[in-house]
Design an enzyme around this catalytic site. Structure first.
Site, PDB file in Angstrom:
ATOM      1  N   LYS A 171      -3.769 -38.272 -55.289  1.00 49.05           N
ATOM      2  CA  LYS A 171      -2.588 -37.825 -54.541  1.00 49.05           C
ATOM      3  C   LYS A 171      -2.021 -36.547 -55.167  1.00 49.05           C
ATOM      4  O   LYS A 171      -1.630 -35.628 -54.448  1.00 49.05           O
ATOM      5  CB  LYS A 171      -1.546 -38.942 -54.477  1.00 49.05           C
ATOM      6  N   LYS A 207     -15.045 -40.410 -46.590  1.00 45.22           N
ATOM      7  CA  LYS A 207     -14.359 -41.667 -46.311  1.00 45.22           C
ATOM      8  C   LYS A 207     -13.356 -41.452 -45.174  1.00 45.22           C
ATOM      9  O   LYS A 207     -12.615 -40.458 -45.183  1.00 45.22           O
ATOM     10  CB  LYS A 207     -13.598 -42.116 -47.575  1.00 45.22           C
ATOM     11  N   LYS A 255      -6.555 -41.330 -43.160  1.00 45.18           N
ATOM     12  CA  LYS A 255      -5.582 -40.535 -42.404  1.00 45.18           C
ATOM     13  C   LYS A 255      -5.267 -39.240 -43.148  1.00 45.18           C
ATOM     14  O   LYS A 255      -4.922 -38.240 -42.546  1.00 45.18           O
ATOM     15  CB  LYS A 255      -4.314 -41.325 -42.090  1.00 45.18           C
TER      16      LYS A 255
HETATM   17  P1  ADP Z   1      -5.887 -44.273 -45.653  1.00 52.19           P
HETATM   18  O1  ADP Z   1      -7.024 -43.859 -46.566  1.00 52.19           O
HETATM   19  O2  ADP Z   1      -6.159 -43.928 -44.239  1.00 52.19           O
HETATM   20  O3  ADP Z   1      -4.556 -43.756 -46.152  1.00 52.19           O
HETATM   21  P2  ADP Z   1      -5.011 -46.764 -46.730  1.00 52.19           P
HETATM   22  O4  ADP Z   1      -5.164 -46.198 -48.096  1.00 52.19           O
HETATM   23  O5  ADP Z   1      -3.639 -46.991 -46.191  1.00 52.19           O
HETATM   24  O6  ADP Z   1      -5.833 -45.855 -45.713  1.00 52.19           O
HETATM   25  O7  ADP Z   1      -5.859 -48.095 -46.668  1.00 52.19           O
HETATM   26  C1  ADP Z   1      -5.427 -49.354 -46.194  1.00 52.19           C
HETATM   27  C2  ADP Z   1      -6.550 -50.360 -46.414  1.00 52.19           C
HETATM   28  O8  ADP Z   1      -7.702 -50.004 -45.653  1.00 52.19           O
HETATM   29  C3  ADP Z   1      -7.033 -50.450 -47.873  1.00 52.19           C
HETATM   30  O9  ADP Z   1      -7.384 -51.784 -48.182  1.00 52.19           O
HETATM   31  C4  ADP Z   1      -8.220 -49.553 -47.892  1.00 52.19           C
HETATM   32  O10 ADP Z   1      -9.122 -49.888 -48.926  1.00 52.19           O
HETATM   33  C5  ADP Z   1      -8.817 -49.796 -46.513  1.00 52.19           C
HETATM   34  N1  ADP Z   1      -9.532 -48.593 -46.068  1.00 52.19           N
HETATM   35  C6  ADP Z   1      -8.965 -47.412 -45.716  1.00 52.19           C
HETATM   36  N2  ADP Z   1      -9.890 -46.521 -45.344  1.00 52.19           N
HETATM   37  C7  ADP Z   1     -11.094 -47.147 -45.476  1.00 52.19           C
HETATM   38  C8  ADP Z   1     -12.454 -46.758 -45.230  1.00 52.19           C
HETATM   39  N3  ADP Z   1     -12.746 -45.545 -44.779  1.00 52.19           N
HETATM   40  N4  ADP Z   1     -13.412 -47.653 -45.474  1.00 52.19           N
HETATM   41  C9  ADP Z   1     -13.127 -48.897 -45.925  1.00 52.19           C
HETATM   42  N5  ADP Z   1     -11.862 -49.333 -46.167  1.00 52.19           N
HETATM   43  C10 ADP Z   1     -10.857 -48.478 -45.938  1.00 52.19           C
END
Ligand code: ADP
Ligand code: TRP
Length: 320
Positions: free
Chosen positions: A110, A189, A192
């Site tokens: 971050k 990956k 968002k």
């Molecule tokens: P983002 O990366 O979009 O900000 P978050 O960090 O809020 O998503 O993730 C919320 C949940 O979804 C977590 O448990 C995270 O490990 C899972 N997650 C997010 N993106 C992925 C992905 N591309 N593949 C697998 N799991 C994911």
């Protein structure tokens, strides 16, 4: 067996969230007592507009219920309706080495993306530890990027128990390797923060257009292709049966299959899979009273558990 997981209301939920965290968590609903929550306190580390936070919290509630969260079995709540976690987080902070938090990848990522180094971002894993330990969970279904945070939680629980006596159950992450990292449109990956997502409940024409933009190599239609390195196939396989996967793999290898065709088939699978969920979501949207009452009941259950744990922790440290 207690199971806990949370998701931040910090943007629209996408296929990475769905396959990496939501689906594994929903499937665990029949294996134990589940506590799933909307991580509103955590979202405050990145969302500073109150109206946006409120709307996103409501959206996540609808999304999760539409995707199959069963409020009769699972306690579903907003994190801030269980404020006991913040007091627990303070207890944990007194025995957390700075170095442990400094090593957390998510914090470093971050900062690398230009976010200001606030204390909230830094101590994010501590609050997450409190969420998990408050309900005495043993299993935490998450995507791979959250594994380190669950390891921090284990460390802190063990430290606390060693210093003050057994208060916390020791949790472990549940990570499904086949969906641990769902790729986004560009092959990174899906996240968002990278703008490479396919939303679960976005406008259909936009979602379709995004599928058509998935990055591929420049092989011509005639050339044989490798499904193992293709971003379109990586998403297709998530929706396909084993038989459909085998067939698609052989069409890739055989040549004569264009990426545009696979993208259209992928979109059809996504659309069909989410159609009944969209309908359920639309029904829920018409009944905000029901959603609110689900979240309140969930919070009562989680709060009862968290208060018990907090009472034990207070006693252990000498505050009661
Ligand atoms: P983002 O990366 O979009 O900000 P978050 O960090 O809020 O998503 O993730 C919320 C949940 O979804 C977590 O448990 C995270 O490990 C899972 N997650 C997010 N993106 C992925 C992905 N591309 N593949 C697998 N799991 C994911
Ligand atoms: N940090 C998690 C994420 O970004 C959300 C979260 C907060 C969580 N508290 C939790 C996940 C407790 C599992 C357990 O996705």
């Amino acid at each position: 067996m207690r199971i806990v997981s949370g998701i931040q209301p910090s943007g629209k939920l996408h296929l990475g969230n769905y396959f990496g965290m939501m689906l594994p968590a929903l499937e665990l609903q029949s294996s134990g007592e589940c506590f799933y929550f909307i991580a509103t306190y955590h979202a405050l580390t990145t969302v500073s507009d109150p109206a946006v936070l409120r709307a996103a919290t409501h959206d996540v509630a609808l999304d999760f219920l539409a995707c199959g969260l069963d409020p009769e079995r699972t306690a579903f709540y907003r994190q801030h309706d269980v404020p006991e976690v913040t007091e627990l987080a303070w207890f944990l902070s007194t025995l957390t080495p700075m170095g442990l938090l400094e090593r957390c990848h998510s914090y470093k990522d971050k900062l690398a993306r230009g976010m200001p180094a606030t204390h909230g971002l830094f101590s994010y894993p501590l609050l997450m530890a409190a969420d998990i330990l408050a309900v005495q969970a043993r299993k935490v279904p998450v995507g791979r990027d959250q594994k380190q945070h669950v390891e921090v939680t284990r460390d802190l629980a063990q430290k606390f128990n060693a210093q003050y006596g057994e208060v916390f159950a020791i949790p472990e992450p549940v990570i499904r390797e086949d969906v641990a990292v769902v790729p986004g449109l560009d092959g990174q990956k899906m996240s968002k923060s990278y703008g490479n997502t396919i939303e679960l409940f976005g406008v259909e024409s936009e979602a379709r257009a995004r599928v058509m933009r998935i990055v591929t190599d420049s092989r011509t239609v005639e050339e044989p292709k490798d499904p193992a390195t293709c971003n379109v196939y990586a998403l297709y396989r998530l929706f396909a049966t084993p038989g459909e996967r085998a067939e698609m793999e052989s069409r890739y290898r055989g040549g004569g299959l264009g990426y545009g065709t696979v993208k259209k088939e992928l979109w059809e699978k996504i659309r069909a899979a989410f159609e009944p969920l969209r309908r359920r979501r639309a029904d829920l949207e018409k009944d905000p009273g029901h959603v609110e009452s689900v979240l309140r009941r969930g919070a009562e259950r989680a709060r009862a558990e968290a208060s018990r744990t907090l009472q034990k922790a207070r006693q252990a440290v000498g505050l009661s």
